[in-house]
Design a protein around this motif. Structure first.
Motif, PDB file in Angstrom:
ATOM      1  N   ALA A  48      66.042 -63.205   8.277  1.00  0.00           N
ATOM      2  CA  ALA A  48      66.875 -61.985   8.135  1.00  0.00           C
ATOM      3  C   ALA A  48      67.247 -61.392   9.486  1.00  0.00           C
ATOM      4  CB  ALA A  48      66.173 -60.943   7.271  1.00  0.00           C
ATOM      5  N   ASN A  49      67.294 -62.285  10.527  1.00  0.00           N
ATOM      6  CA  ASN A  49      67.642 -61.826  11.885  1.00  0.00           C
ATOM      7  C   ASN A  49      66.820 -60.609  12.296  1.00  0.00           C
ATOM      8  OD1 ASN A  49      69.614 -63.817  12.292  1.00  0.00           O
ATOM      9  ND2 ASN A  49      71.095 -62.638  11.071  1.00  0.00           N
ATOM     10  N   SER A  50      65.530 -60.691  12.013  1.00  0.00           N
ATOM     11  CA  SER A  50      64.646 -59.559  12.314  1.00  0.00           C
ATOM     12  C   SER A  50      64.430 -59.389  13.810  1.00  0.00           C
ATOM     13  CB  SER A  50      63.291 -59.766  11.633  1.00  0.00           C
ATOM     14  OG  SER A  50      63.448 -59.875  10.235  1.00  0.00           O
ATOM     15  N   PHE A  51      64.681 -60.437  14.621  1.00  0.00           N
ATOM     16  CA  PHE A  51      64.440 -60.362  16.064  1.00  0.00           C
ATOM     17  C   PHE A  51      65.707 -60.760  16.803  1.00  0.00           C
ATOM     18  CE2 PHE A  51      60.455 -61.305  13.966  1.00  0.00           C
ATOM     19  CZ  PHE A  51      59.598 -60.363  14.503  1.00  0.00           C
ATOM     20  N   ALA A  52      65.775 -60.297  18.061  1.00  0.00           N
ATOM     21  CA  ALA A  52      66.889 -60.654  18.933  1.00  0.00           C
ATOM     22  C   ALA A  52      66.306 -61.164  20.246  1.00  0.00           C
ATOM     23  CB  ALA A  52      67.800 -59.459  19.168  1.00  0.00           C
ATOM     24  N   VAL A  60      62.610 -56.477  18.650  1.00  0.00           N
ATOM     25  CA  VAL A  60      62.737 -56.293  17.198  1.00  0.00           C
ATOM     26  C   VAL A  60      64.137 -55.777  16.911  1.00  0.00           C
ATOM     27  CG1 VAL A  60      61.855 -55.070  15.192  1.00  0.00           C
ATOM     28  CG2 VAL A  60      60.269 -55.844  16.987  1.00  0.00           C
ATOM     29  N   ALA A  61      64.844 -56.465  16.006  1.00  0.00           N
ATOM     30  CA  ALA A  61      66.238 -56.089  15.701  1.00  0.00           C
ATOM     31  C   ALA A  61      66.335 -55.138  14.527  1.00  0.00           C
ATOM     32  CB  ALA A  61      67.062 -57.343  15.421  1.00  0.00           C
ATOM     33  N   LYS A  62      65.364 -55.115  13.622  1.00  0.00           N
ATOM     34  CA  LYS A  62      65.403 -54.222  12.473  1.00  0.00           C
ATOM     35  C   LYS A  62      63.987 -53.851  12.087  1.00  0.00           C
ATOM     36  CE  LYS A  62      67.732 -56.930   9.840  1.00  0.00           C
ATOM     37  NZ  LYS A  62      68.405 -57.512   8.639  1.00  0.00           N
ATOM     38  N   GLU A  63      63.849 -52.869  11.219  1.00  0.00           N
ATOM     39  CA  GLU A  63      62.530 -52.402  10.792  1.00  0.00           C
ATOM     40  C   GLU A  63      61.827 -53.494  10.017  1.00  0.00           C
ATOM     41  OE1 GLU A  63      60.530 -48.757   8.197  1.00  0.00           O
ATOM     42  OE2 GLU A  63      62.678 -48.769   8.610  1.00  0.00           O
ATOM     43  N   LEU A  64      60.548 -53.652  10.349  1.00  0.00           N
ATOM     44  CA  LEU A  64      59.759 -54.682   9.695  1.00  0.00           C
ATOM     45  C   LEU A  64      58.907 -54.067   8.598  1.00  0.00           C
ATOM     46  CD1 LEU A  64      58.529 -56.651  12.873  1.00  0.00           C
ATOM     47  CD2 LEU A  64      60.558 -57.069  11.453  1.00  0.00           C
ATOM     48  N   ARG A 118      55.556 -54.919   6.529  1.00  0.00           N
ATOM     49  CA  ARG A 118      54.415 -55.824   6.425  1.00  0.00           C
ATOM     50  C   ARG A 118      54.114 -56.204   4.992  1.00  0.00           C
ATOM     51  NH1 ARG A 118      49.005 -56.098   5.808  1.00  0.00           N
ATOM     52  NH2 ARG A 118      47.890 -57.542   7.181  1.00  0.00           N
ATOM     53  N   SER A 119      54.470 -55.292   4.052  1.00  0.00           N
ATOM     54  CA  SER A 119      54.181 -55.591   2.649  1.00  0.00           C
ATOM     55  C   SER A 119      55.033 -56.750   2.132  1.00  0.00           C
ATOM     56  CB  SER A 119      54.413 -54.347   1.782  1.00  0.00           C
ATOM     57  OG  SER A 119      55.775 -53.920   1.878  1.00  0.00           O
ATOM     58  N   SER A 120      56.173 -56.976   2.772  1.00  0.00           N
ATOM     59  CA  SER A 120      57.025 -58.086   2.334  1.00  0.00           C
ATOM     60  C   SER A 120      56.808 -59.352   3.171  1.00  0.00           C
ATOM     61  CB  SER A 120      58.509 -57.669   2.408  1.00  0.00           C
ATOM     62  OG  SER A 120      58.841 -57.352   3.759  1.00  0.00           O
ATOM     63  N   LYS A 121      56.458 -59.220   4.464  1.00  0.00           N
ATOM     64  CA  LYS A 121      56.182 -60.382   5.313  1.00  0.00           C
ATOM     65  C   LYS A 121      55.218 -59.968   6.414  1.00  0.00           C
ATOM     66  CE  LYS A 121      58.427 -64.219   7.711  1.00  0.00           C
ATOM     67  NZ  LYS A 121      57.774 -65.201   6.867  1.00  0.00           N
ATOM     68  N   THR A 122      54.152 -60.686   6.444  1.00  0.00           N
ATOM     69  CA  THR A 122      53.076 -60.310   7.389  1.00  0.00           C
ATOM     70  C   THR A 122      53.151 -61.039   8.717  1.00  0.00           C
ATOM     71  OG1 THR A 122      51.600 -61.967   6.452  1.00  0.00           O
ATOM     72  CG2 THR A 122      51.519 -59.750   5.491  1.00  0.00           C
ATOM     73  N   ALA A 123      53.882 -62.166   8.779  1.00  0.00           N
ATOM     74  CA  ALA A 123      53.897 -62.947  10.019  1.00  0.00           C
ATOM     75  C   ALA A 123      55.217 -63.689  10.155  1.00  0.00           C
ATOM     76  CB  ALA A 123      52.736 -63.942  10.062  1.00  0.00           C
ATOM     77  N   PHE A 124      55.628 -63.894  11.410  1.00  0.00           N
ATOM     78  CA  PHE A 124      56.816 -64.681  11.721  1.00  0.00           C
ATOM     79  C   PHE A 124      56.413 -65.766  12.727  1.00  0.00           C
ATOM     80  CE2 PHE A 124      58.447 -60.637  10.356  1.00  0.00           C
ATOM     81  CZ  PHE A 124      59.594 -60.922   9.641  1.00  0.00           C
ATOM     82  N   GLU A 125      56.941 -66.936  12.555  1.00  0.00           N
ATOM     83  CA  GLU A 125      56.723 -68.017  13.515  1.00  0.00           C
ATOM     84  C   GLU A 125      58.082 -68.456  14.036  1.00  0.00           C
ATOM     85  OE1 GLU A 125      54.851 -72.521  13.771  1.00  0.00           O
ATOM     86  OE2 GLU A 125      54.028 -71.080  12.321  1.00  0.00           O
ATOM     87  N   LEU A 126      58.352 -68.119  15.300  1.00  0.00           N
ATOM     88  CA  LEU A 126      59.650 -68.391  15.895  1.00  0.00           C
ATOM     89  C   LEU A 126      59.581 -69.610  16.798  1.00  0.00           C
ATOM     90  CD1 LEU A 126      60.594 -64.742  16.991  1.00  0.00           C
ATOM     91  CD2 LEU A 126      61.055 -65.867  14.804  1.00  0.00           C
ATOM     92  N   THR A 127      60.592 -70.413  16.733  1.00  0.00           N
ATOM     93  CA  THR A 127      60.752 -71.512  17.677  1.00  0.00           C
ATOM     94  C   THR A 127      61.921 -71.172  18.587  1.00  0.00           C
ATOM     95  OG1 THR A 127      59.940 -73.132  16.105  1.00  0.00           O
ATOM     96  CG2 THR A 127      61.233 -73.964  17.960  1.00  0.00           C
TER      97      THR A 127
END
Length: 762
Positions: free
Chosen positions: A21-25, A35-39, A41-50
């Motif tokens: 959801a393009n959460s990061f820039a 951080v590009a938008k409000e996160l 935690r109840s919907s997603k606790t972790a992100f793994e970016l490559t």
């Protein structure tokens, strides 16, 4: 966060995967991730970016965070039966015991690839060659367990009986074999060559009808035994005269005691020389034993002893003995008086050794007999007193090409009153440890006119170790003698007429015989060496050396290891002649770090003298042991509220290799994908990292590794997280309406519900 890049290139950064959801820039130039938008935690606790970085070159090159990780692997399937490779370090280790005799060298290839997508492989695989070093782990083996042969009598010393053969699967020095007879050689009738394994006749007297020998072969560590049965039989055949006879079947000839100087024609029986020169003076006869057999090699054969005599050639000229010659003759000596006897020897034989003597030049006053006696031919004139004559004597043999030698004999004419010694010179050998005041030699002079002769030592005794009786001329030893400091003396003995004072002199040669009175001495008071525990059996460690001040056999030295309780001598051997110390067993630094050997040197004297020295050998460590954690599983508990850098646990490991004690490095290899934990690579202390997540999982299984640079060990760390009280309790509604009967007794439950927001699992 900021991604670091090489300053020498211009890179463009962008997120490749994981940016839900393009959460990061990400800043395409600086690599800064925001951080590009409000996160939630109840919907997603972790992100793994490559993150992918691309340079500005042509063509552009790119990399991801996993592209630099390398994985090593062995290509050939057969190599996996013997070796394994650490996928991350590339360290190759054995997986099974290797056997040099089955396979001495291995050739295989190793490939490496990264973890990028797509995976990239090295253009050329690495060629690996592993050579297996041979150790003495194989016993020698005889070609037969039982050998049997027959000896036909009469037989002769040196006749070959049989040759046994053995092999050893080892190589190099480990395959060198030595043969010997261990049992059954009654009366020492047989001799065995330790190198070739040939058994030959040693003693032909009173041979039994049957012998059963036990022969042994050894490679220095292992040994094997075989049986040799020898039957002794009388010759039943007839002696065949091969000259002038026409036989119906061919005969075959063989030399039973081979000598490199002779050979025989197999069919004609002609014995001939091989071209090696002979020296009659060294050996004048040779005995060879010839066997003649029929074509079917039946037992109907015959033996004959052929004695070859080397004919003499006149190749040695006469040699004068008892030199030097000198003579005194009194003024009034009569004609025919023998003045001096000369003698020469010839090493040849027969006419070549017959010697006759003659004067090289005519002498007016002297003549020489064919036997070598110099006598007075004509009386001296009055003016001949104190005249010195020199007579040249020639000794000539009777060879076809005669050889000769010559010697000068000085003759001095003396007054009648001058004493004349019985011999022109004296010589004697005495042991250096002769007792003091022992008589050594008796010199005597006569023909003086005075009532007596007085004897004195005029020269040759600088340390006053000898004395001579004035009256008798007996020489004694009065001070200790030492062959090593003064091996010989040349005393000048003077005989003086007590009436006239006339005197004459004679030389006395006193030669000391060496006595074994000096123990051998090592050239160093101590010896030290170090050797790797990886050294193979037979590796030279160091060489000890010693010297002995004596001479001859007393000077010969031999080395040996002295057995002691420590049994360090079992690990080493020493060459008795050279003093080279070598390994006899495989060394292990972890078992014994230092060996102390007592080395003894013994001389060849009787009785033998010896000296000892201590040899210290340090075994240097080799990285041949993997590090080991103190526990297989570590368990610990932390609070979810624990701050960053909070201590979690500490793992500990040890390495049997002392050289690796301070080289161990710890790492977390899996179970820490969220980077909540960090480990100190030197101490093994695990802490909460600066990258910890706000909310943690209930349990973490961390796989930790310890490496010594070559080998790895692993353990499991179980971290249990105790949940924290993050939320306040809340009511399900703002107002509650409850109906209660007015007569309800005290303690009646009035129901209401209060909710506490639960923490969702990460």
């Amino acid at each position: 966060m900021l991604i670091k890049h090489l300053p020498s290139k211009i890179w463009s950064f962008f997120c490749l995967t994981g940016n839900v959801a393009n959460s990061f820039a990400i800043d395409p130039i600086l690599g800064t991730i925001t951080v590009a938008k409000e996160l939630d935690r109840s919907s997603k606790t972790a992100f793994e970016l490559t993150v992918k970085a691309t340079d500005g070159g042509i063509p552009p090159l790119s990399t991801t965070t996993t592209n630099a990780m390398l994985v090593y692997q062995i290509v050939e399937p057969f190599a996996h039966n013997y070796f394994a490779i650490d996928a991350s370090t590339g360290v190759i280790r054995t997986t099974t015991a290797l056997d040099y005799e089955q396979r001495s060298v291995f050739h295989f290839t190793v490939q490496v690839h990264d973890l990028g997508m797509p995976r990239l492989f090295a253009e050329t695989a690495a060629n690996v060659t592993i050579e297996v070093v041979d150790v003495n782990d194989c016993s020698p083996v005889f070609s037969q367990e039982l050998y049997e042969t027959t000896v036909i009598v009469p037989t002769y010393k040196g006749v070959e009986v049989i040759q046994v053969n053995a092999t050893d699967s080892d190589s190099g020095p480990n395959s060198k074999l030595l043969f010997s007879v261990s049992e059954g050689n009654i009366g020492d009738k047989f001799k065995m060559d330790p190198i070739t394994g040939i058994i030959s006749i040693q003693n032909v007297t009173q041979l039994r009808s049957r012998y059963e020998l036990k022969v042994r072969v050894s490679d220095g560590r292992f040994a094997a035994v075989a049986t040799v049965k020898i039957n002794v039989k009388e010759n039943k055949g007839t002696i065949i005269a091969a000259v002038g006879n026409q036989v119906n079947e061919p005969l075959f000839y063989k030399i039973l005691n081979p000598d490199s100087r002779f050979e025989i024609s197999r069919t004609s029986g002609v014995v001939s020389t091989t071209g090696i020169s002979f020296d009659r003076e060294a050996q004048d006869t040779y005995d060879i034993v010839v066997e003649v057999t029929r074509e079917d090699k039946s037992e109907d054969g015959a033996h004959v002893l052929v004695t070859l005599t080397v004919e003499d050639v006149n190749d040695n000229k006469p040699v004068f003995v008892n030199l030097p010659y000198h003579a005194l003759v009194q003024m009034d000596a009569e004609e025919g008086q023998v003045i001096r006897q000369v003698k020469a020897l010839d090493k040849d034989t027969g006419p070549n050794a017959d010697i006759h003597y003659y004067l090289k030049e005519h002498q007016e006053h002297f003549e020489l007999s064919p036997s070598g006696e110099i006598s007075l031919r004509k009386k001296f004139e009055k003016d001949s007193l104190n005249t010195d004559f020199v007579v040249v004597v020639v000794a000539k043999d009777n060879g076809e090409l005669a050889l000769s030698a010559e010697v000068e004999v000085p003759i001095t004419v003396v007054n009648k009153a001058t004493p004349v010694f019985e011999k022109p010179f004296y010589s004697i050998e005495i042991p250096e440890n002769i007792q003091l005041h022992s008589p050594v030699l008796h010199v005597q002079a006569n023909d003086s006119e005075g009532p007596r002769i007085v004897y004195t030592i005029s020269e040759g005794d600088p340390f006053k170790q000898f004395s001579i009786d004035f009256n008798t001329g007996v020489i004694h030893v009065v001070q200790p003698l030492d062959f090593e400091t003064h091996p010989a003396y040349k005393l000048n003995i003077r005989a003086t007429d007590s009436l006239t004072g006339a005197h004459s002199e004679v030389f006395v040669d006193i030669i000391l015989e060496d006595v074994n009175d000096n123990a051998p001495v090592f050239l160093s008071k101590t010896y030290y060496a170090n050797i790797s525990e990886a050294s193979v059996i037979g590796t030279s460690v160091l060489q000890v050396d010693a010297k002995d001040s004596d001479t001859g056999h007393n000077q010969e030295v031999f080395f040996m290891l002295v057995e002691e309780r420590g049994k360090s001598s079992n690990y080493f051997s020493i060459d008795r002649d050279t003093g080279i110390i070598s390994t006899a067993q495989v060394l292990d630094h972890e078992e014994i770090q230092q060996h102390k050997l007592k080395v003894r040197v013994v001389d060849g004297g009787v009785p033998a003298l010896s000296s000892d020295v201590i040899v210290t050998i340090d075994v240097t460590d080799l990285n041949d042991n993997a590090p080991v954690f103190t526990e297989h599983t570590y368990k610990t508990t932390i609070s979810e509220l624990a701050p960053r850098e909070h201590f979690v646990s500490q793992v500990q490991a040890s390495d049997a290799d002392s050289s690796d004690a301070n080289k161990l490095e710890f790492s977390i290899i899996s179970g820490n994908e969220d980077q909540n934990f960090a480990i100190n690579k030197h101490t093994g202390a695990i802490i909460i990292s600066n990258h910890r997540r706000p909310h943690m999982q209930p349990v973490y299984n961390l796989n930790v590794s310890v490496s010594d640079g070559v080998f790895r060990g692993s353990a499991l760390v179980v971290v249990t997280v105790i949940g924290a009280n993050f939320h306040n309790p809340t009511f399900s509604q703002v107002e509650y309406l409850v109906e209660l009967v007015e007569n309800s007794p005290a303690g009646t439950l009035v129901t209401c519900r209060v909710y506490k927001k639960k923490k969702k699992a990460l």
